[in-house]
Design a protein around this motif. Sequence first.
Motif, short mmCIF file in Angstrom:
data_model
loop_
_atom_site.label_atom_id
_atom_site.label_comp_id
_atom_site.label_asym_id
_atom_site.label_seq_id
_atom_site.Cartn_x
_atom_site.Cartn_y
_atom_site.Cartn_z
N ILE A 222 -50.84 27.41 68.95
CA ILE A 222 -52.13 27.95 69.38
C ILE A 222 -51.99 29.45 69.55
N CYS A 223 -53.08 30.17 69.34
CA CYS A 223 -53.07 31.63 69.47
C CYS A 223 -54.29 32.08 70.26
N PHE A 224 -54.06 32.98 71.21
CA PHE A 224 -55.14 33.69 71.90
C PHE A 224 -54.90 35.16 71.60
N SER A 225 -55.88 35.82 71.02
CA SER A 225 -55.67 37.20 70.59
C SER A 225 -56.95 38.03 70.71
N SER A 226 -56.76 39.33 70.91
CA SER A 226 -57.89 40.25 70.94
C SER A 226 -58.20 40.77 69.53
N TYR A 227 -57.39 40.40 68.57
CA TYR A 227 -57.55 40.88 67.20
C TYR A 227 -58.39 39.90 66.38
N ARG A 228 -59.50 40.39 65.87
CA ARG A 228 -60.46 39.57 65.13
C ARG A 228 -59.79 38.81 63.97
N TYR A 229 -58.96 39.48 63.22
CA TYR A 229 -58.32 38.85 62.06
C TYR A 229 -57.47 37.65 62.46
N ASP A 230 -56.75 37.77 63.57
CA ASP A 230 -55.93 36.64 64.06
C ASP A 230 -56.78 35.41 64.31
#
Length: 127
Positions: free
Chosen positions: A60-68
């Motif tokens: 799972i990923c939580f990111s502030s980067y739109r592409y992610d």
Amino acid sequence: MNKIILLLFLLTTSIHGNSQLKAQIDKKSKEFTINPSSDPKAEYKIFGYQFPNATTKLMICFSSYRYDVTENVNKCPLGAYFDSGRMKEGDRIVYLGNVGTFGKMNFISANGTKTLFYVPKTSFVIK
């Protein structure tokens, strides 16, 4: 001169130390949440791993980067999100305890399916 260097070092450390947003775990409910609105300018990437080892599969990923998030570039089977509030309705994450330098989490989907994953302890705080 030494005081100036020390002051610059402390300022640099405090700026970089606060730039990574951390997830929060509620002490009572053990619910894992990440809320970037508490610091809208924060840049962050928090991964959950299949095992308590950062070289294992990303779950799972939580990111502030739109592409992610929009492309799920890391191919995380549990998904990629900007924050926990944007997970599918009924999905939630529960903290189960520590395993070495990782926190053991349980992703519980709306249909009741449970999936374990591990988050580095440096990526969350218990409040």
